[in-house]
Motif scaffolding. Structure first.
Motif, short mmCIF file in Angstrom:
data_model
loop_
_atom_site.label_atom_id
_atom_site.label_comp_id
_atom_site.label_asym_id
_atom_site.label_seq_id
_atom_site.Cartn_x
_atom_site.Cartn_y
_atom_site.Cartn_z
N VAL A 16 -26.26 72.71 58.34
CA VAL A 16 -26.16 73.41 57.06
C VAL A 16 -25.81 74.88 57.25
O VAL A 16 -24.90 75.40 56.63
CB VAL A 16 -27.47 73.26 56.26
N PHE A 17 -26.54 75.55 58.16
CA PHE A 17 -26.31 77.00 58.18
C PHE A 17 -25.00 77.37 58.86
O PHE A 17 -24.31 78.30 58.42
CB PHE A 17 -27.52 77.75 58.75
N THR A 18 -24.58 76.63 59.89
CA THR A 18 -23.29 76.96 60.48
C THR A 18 -22.18 76.69 59.48
O THR A 18 -21.23 77.47 59.37
CB THR A 18 -23.03 76.16 61.77
N GLY A 19 -22.30 75.59 58.74
CA GLY A 19 -21.28 75.27 57.74
C GLY A 19 -21.18 76.36 56.69
O GLY A 19 -20.09 76.85 56.38
N LEU A 20 -22.34 76.76 56.14
CA LEU A 20 -22.30 77.78 55.09
C LEU A 20 -21.81 79.11 55.63
O LEU A 20 -21.06 79.82 54.96
CB LEU A 20 -23.70 77.94 54.48
N PHE A 21 -22.22 79.45 56.86
CA PHE A 21 -21.79 80.72 57.43
C PHE A 21 -20.27 80.73 57.60
O PHE A 21 -19.61 81.71 57.27
CB PHE A 21 -22.49 80.96 58.77
N ALA A 22 -19.75 79.62 58.12
CA ALA A 22 -18.30 79.54 58.32
C ALA A 22 -17.57 79.65 56.99
O ALA A 22 -16.56 80.34 56.88
CB ALA A 22 -17.95 78.23 59.02
#
Lengths: 445, 460, 262
Positions: free
Chosen positions: A104-110
């Motif tokens: 979730v967080f890598t996706g949102l950050f990207a």
């Protein structure tokens, strides 16, 4: 390297505001962080603080301005979204919690990164700034209230701190019970889910309020490190909250002073205050790990060592007393070493220790008791012999068995216990071996 | 850019005509394969976020190595020096996590967060220090955080290829000990495997991947490559030997597609593109993975509910038609002549009107029932036949329950409802042999009075 | 130590001398002395937190001893690892792991084939035989997340059975398994015992203790009593082991009454 470094000065106008902003940020983060750590949600805190990026970007893109209120809304939405997506992935997809957070967080950050880079012309938002922050610049951007000029970051952080304090105070019991036993809380009608998402929303708000001033990583550090240290220091939730906030504040102050002073020793000017605060928080944690009264690594070792020193010192005194009793002059280091099974090299230490405390003086390599040392030794020997009497008459040990327990207990025995032993034991002036029991000293003299 | 030009560019990127593109594709593809494999072991060891902490922990190492390089007279930007610095603090960070775990009061998640933030904070502090050094221009170092995929050169690709090769080789050679470690740590230790060192080895592999990946695709991206493809591959298989290549393939695919997109679209950072593609493959796997995809379980659940609804509706209709025909003394009403108000069934089943209508509509499509506008429905000939069969089965089962399982007749309908859907034809057959002496294939009368049915409670 | 003593020690499957273990400075096992004779089916029984699982782990050297020695067939564990088979608690692993039942059983060979060895057809054959013995042959290819608790336990036992062990250590094999699995496990343990193996089983259900085992070790931080079932399983010893927990004692005294009045 800067050869002509201006002399160090502390400017209240600048450093005061920086420290205040840092303190506000540290206090609001550690307050919430205690619950994150207790609920094993620390990494969710990390995830949320990274994932607010698309929320911010969206707020910028929609309005084209850096208005605080919109940023807060964007952050809260994304914070709750991160938390919900993580829960959803974990439960519906049966994915391990860590992996769910990672996805979730890598996706949102990207996503946020792409949004920012794609619209770099319209949006003035540096992803580097999100990670590092620039607390040093806080005093420059000011807001006028009446005759006061207060940095905007301080105002925002103060607002966030107030919100967090109000939340923790009003929902204290709900937070406590949902952190400890979510199932029980649900059965009592306190929704652990609601608390979970409220916490996530506030973490997001805190992260976004601090990101400009102190940066993302400092928020993560302040969310996790002070509460983790506090958990080692206290057993109760209320104390843990207070201790972690205090630790966060101490780390802020120490971090800022460290950042502006320490590099000068090598001729550099100041370094990142946010980095300094993180390091200071880490140092506090390490200190806690080493010296926490109950759980500390060194405190137990230290206590044991101190106790060992005390027992050995007392054994030396008692030995010298008995020798005096037998009419022998002092003892040589060699004979002490032999009788106490103590390596010769350690005796130097005791010679020094007992010497400066004025218990023992050494004349021509002979150890002798001083007046003060004799009195201390008298107490010890009296305790020892009273215990032997007690064990002989009350417990019924044979003469050979008497020495070891008495030897151990003499170090724990004060005048009160001696009095009781004297009254309950056989009222005699000699021990079972026939040695006289020294009289109790008159304390008033 | 015209469509023609765009097409030409796409072809150029895809056919790897550019030297630069070739290097980028080769480098990121290999990196993806290695991180996909290691990611599976991390995931199964329940340490998915270890890569997160370790990749943050490499930053101070890079800075320290740079400072050492400058202090010893060099430019500080020697790649081996920077990489070894990164590896050192990365490993230190990993060890710190293992060490912090020894404290009962510090849980694993807190340990990760502590190491991550403190090491990164130190790195930031050192970066601001480096910026003061004239030869410092930390620009080159920042590449370590955001990656510089687009400017990858042969040297980078060779480095990535060699590290990747080593990592894959170690992972394959130690496949079995790693599998045992991840599944059953205690048993592995009892069998004499050096659990601590295996953990350390896994961590070293993560460090190796992280340091070559950091400068290739950036920090957040390498975290994603270690987590996302591994988690995605779990939806497609139950077998570790298949999961490993699948995860590697998904990661490589994400890298190649992401790099292509970033090469084509202006101002899309390659790292971000790769992560987004990886997350997209994760979502596809989450929904459609043939082993665990939630779409399939939803569909199964939905189909099951539909078949329950169908059976219930047909049986209720049958019973109501049966009642009507009993009351018709003349006996002229055929089974398809009786029309029933659907409200009665709605009430009995406690269905919403929409639920009822959907079920009815499906039966009408199957040609089993006809629906009139006045809110009444009746059987078709084939519908009645099917309903009779279902009711026959149901009543046999009810009889069985009453005879052998001591169930109160008034409760029998519900308990029959709950269990009969699990019955297979074989059991039905034996029930027939056991009970069906008197009825001889005809539908037996209901063992309980039908009037009592609508008042029955319970939710459906 | 004299020679005859030594030879007797060699024959003992397990011998513990003055073993003390502490977690976070709280003692878990305290000066444990224990000798287990060969060929016994041993129940290791005690209240929660008495250190039963810890003791098994200590036997295998998985936990550092504060003091004392453990000898297995007269040697340190590391030297006789092949002769010991361990069945961990079912809950100690994540059954969602991507592996089949056969995969799990084959893990029993990993210790013997070493770092780079290969799993051969013969290994698979043996694994299938072990699965057959626990009644799981038809589930060999099944994904382990689809197993019931009892089937999981059988799988673990099969993994232990493929080892050429003389001493079996089972940690709570009867916890939350169905009745038929419980009977099957007892049956297999008895047949192992008849083949001369020694089996030590951590168990918590006092009702079944006298029926399942013929040797009893009562543990509550120290060994309260150890010996043949007939002489060891009585009220006084249990009271010492379980202390003031009267509810349990009531159940037990009933169990004893039932046993004494056949």
């Amino acid at each position: 390297m800067n050869e002509s470094l201006p002399p160090f000065q502390f400017y209240w106008e600048l450093d005061g505001w920086i420290i205040l902003a840092g303190i506000l940020c540290a206090a609001s983060a550690s307050l919430l962080g205690s619950f994150l750590v207790l609920r094993r949600m620390s990494m969710l805190g990390d995830a949320i603080s990274h994932a607010v990026l698309p929320g911010l970007a969206a707020a910028f893109l929609l309005t084209g301005s850096r208005q605080s209120s919109l940023m807060f809304i964007g952050a809260i939405v994304v914070g709750v979204l991160t938390s919900w997506l993580t829960q959803w992935t974990k439960q519906i997809g049966k994915v391990d919690e860590g992996a769910a957070i990672g996805v979730v967080f890598t996706g949102l950050f990207a996503l946020g990164l792409v949004m920012i880079v794609r619209s770099a012309d319209t949006v003035d938002l540096d992803p580097g700034c999100v990670l590092y922050g620039s607390i040093e610049l806080t005093p420059l951007d000011r807001y006028r209230i009446g005759s006061w000029e207060i940095p905007r970051a301080v105002l925002t952080m103060a607002f966030v701190l107030v919100v967090n304090v109000v939340f923790v105070v009003t929902c204290y019991r709900q937070l406590k019970i949902t952190s400890f036993d979510p199932a029980l809380a649900d059965s009592l009608g306190i929704s652990s889910k609601v608390m979970h998402y409220l916490l996530a929303a506030l973490v997001a708000m805190t992260a976004v309020a601090s990101f400009e001033s102190v940066g993302n990583i400092l928020v993560v550090a302040m969310l996790i490190v002070p509460p983790a240290a506090a958990a080692l220091l206290t057993e109760r939730l209320s104390r843990m909250l207070v201790v972690s906030v205090v630790l966060g504040i101490v780390a802020t102050i120490a971090g800022h002073f460290g950042a502006i002073t320490v590099p000068r020793l090598w001729g550099y000017s100041s370094v990142s205050t946010a980095g300094g605060m993180t390091i200071a928080a880490g140092a506090l944690l390490i200190l806690t790990i080493l010296f926490a009264p109950k759980t500390g690594l060194l405190s137990s070792v230290g206590k044991k060592w101190l106790w060992g020193v005390r027992v050995t010192g007392e054994d030396i005194l008692a030995l010298l007393y008995r020798q005096e009793e037998r009419g022998e002059a002092g003892a040589t280091a060699e004979s002490l070493s032999k009788q106490l099974l103590l390596p010769r090299r350690n005796l130097w230490f005791y010679r020094w220790l007992l010497g400066i405390r004025n218990y023992v003086r050494v004349e021509k390599s002979d150890w002798k008791l001083t007046e003060k040392g004799r009195m201390a030794a008298q107490d010890l020997v009296r305790s020892h012999r009273l215990w032997e009497n007690y064990f002989a008459s009350e417990v019924g040990l044979t003469n050979e068995q008497l020495h070891p327990p008495a030897e151990r207990l003499e170090h724990f025995t004060g005048s009160q216990i001696r009095k009781q032993l004297f009254e309950h034991g056989p009222s005699q002036e000699v021990d079972p071996h026939g040695k006289p029991i020294p009289p109790e000293r008159d304390k008033s003299s | 850019m015209s469509w023609n030009e765009l097409l030409l560019q796409v072809i150029r990127v895809i056919t790897l005509q550019d030297y630069n593109t070739r290097m980028v594709m080769l480098g990121t593809g290999l990196l993806g394969a290695a991180s996909g494999v290691i990611g599976v072991f991390l995931l199964l060891r329940k340490r998915a976020l270890l890569g997160d902490a370790i990749s943050h922990a490499t930053l101070p190492g890079v800075c320290i190595a740079f400072l050492i390089g400058v202090a010893s007279g060099g430019s500080g930007k020697s790649m081996p020096l920077l990489l070894s610095g990164a590896a050192t603090t990365g490993l230190l960070g990993g060890l710190a996590i293992l060490g912090l775990r020894q404290f009962r009061r510090i849980k694993e998640d807190a340990a990760l967060g502590i190491v991550l933030s403190i090491f990164f904070g130190l790195g930031i502090l050192l970066l601001t220090l480096i910026q003061q050094i004239p030869e410092g221009h930390a620009a080159g170092l920042e590449g370590f955080i955001y990656g510089k995929t687009a400017s990858m050169v042969a040297e980078d690709a060779v480095l990535i290829a060699s590290v990747t090769g080593c990592v894959l080789l170690v992972a394959l050679l130690l496949y079995r000990p790693m599998q045992l470690l991840c599944f059953d740590e205690g048993y592995a230790a009892s069998q004499g495997w050096p659990v601590f060192w295996l953990d350390g080895l896994l961590m070293s592999l993560v460090v190796a991947i992280t340091i070559v990946g950091l400068q290739a695709v950036g920090l957040i991206m390498i975290i994603a490559l270690l987590v996302v493809p591994a988690a995605a591959s779990r939806f497609w298989t139950h077998q570790l030997p298949k999961m490993l290549p699948l995860s590697a393939a998904l990661a490589t695919f994400s890298c190649l597609v992401g790099a292509t997109i970033s090469a084509l679209a202006p101002r899309v950072p390659s790292g971000a593109a790769i992560v987004l593609i990886a997350v997209a493959t994760f979502l596809v796997s989450l929904f459609f993975g043939n082993v665990r995809g939630i779409y399939w379980s939803w569909r199964r659940h939905w189909r099951l509910r539909q078949s329950y609804d169908r059976e219930h509706l047909l049986r209720d209709m049958y019973e109501l038609v049966e009642l009507e025909r009993e009351q018709d003394k003349a006996g002229k009403l055929g089974p398809t002549d009786v029309s029933i108000s659907i409200e009665v069934i709605e009430k009995h089943r406690q269905w919403s009107h929409g639920h009822m209508m959907r079920a009815l509509y499906r039966l009408q499509l199957q040609g089993l029932m006809l629906f009139h506008d006045e809110g009444r429905a009746r059987f078709t000939a084939s519908g009645f036949k099917e309903a009779a069969r279902l009711t026959y089965d149901h009543r046999l089962w009810e009889l069985y329950l009453m005879k052998y399982a001591d169930v109160d007749p008034l409760r029998v309908d519900r308990s029959a409802d709950d269990t009969e859907h699990a019955l297979d034809p074989e059991i039905m057959e034996s029930l027939k042999v056991m009970l069906d002496k008197e009825w001889n294939g005809k539908v037996p009368p209901s063992p309980h009075p039908l009037e009592s049915v609508p008042s029955e409670g319970g939710k459906r | 130590m004299i020679n005859s003593d030594n030879s007797q020690l060699h024959s003992l499957p397990l011998s513990m001398r003055e073993v003390t273990i502490a977690y976070h400075r709280k003692p878990v096992l305290w000066e444990v002395n224990l000798d287990i004779p060969t060929g016994k089916l041993v129940g290791l029984v005690g209240p929660n937190g008495a250190g039963k699982s810890t003791m098994l782990k200590a036997i295998m050297g998985l936990i550092p001893l504060l003091s004392g020695t453990v000898r297995i067939f007269g040697k340190p564990y590391a030297e006789v690892r092949d002769r010991v088979a361990y069945v961990p608690q079912r809950e100690s692993v994540d059954w969602d792991f991507p592996a089949s039942v056969l995969d799990v059983v084959l893990m029993g060979f990993y210790g013997r084939i070493g770092w780079f060895g290969r799993i051969t057809r013969q290994h698979q054959q043996q694994a299938m035989e072990a699965l057959d013995r626990v009644g799981m042959a038809e589930f060999a290819q099944r994904q382990i997340s689809q197993l019931s608790g009892g089937q999981q336990q059988r799988t673990f036992l099969a993994r232990a059975l493929i080892q050429p062990a003389d001493l079996f250590l089972l940690d709570e094999p009867f916890a939350a398994v169905d009745a038929s699995t419980e009977q099957a496990l007892v049956h297999i343990m008895r047949s192992l015992q008849q083949a001369g193996k020694t089996i030590i089983v951590v168990h918590h259900d006092l009702h079944t203790v006298p029926d399942y085992f013929d040797y009893l070790v009562l543990l509550n931080m120290r060994v309260v009593a150890a010996g043949p079932m007939e002489t060891t399983f009585h009220r006084e010893n249990l009271q010492k082991t379980y202390g003031g927990k009267l509810t349990i004692l009531e159940q037990v005294s009933e169990a004893i009454r039932n046993r004494e009045a056949p």
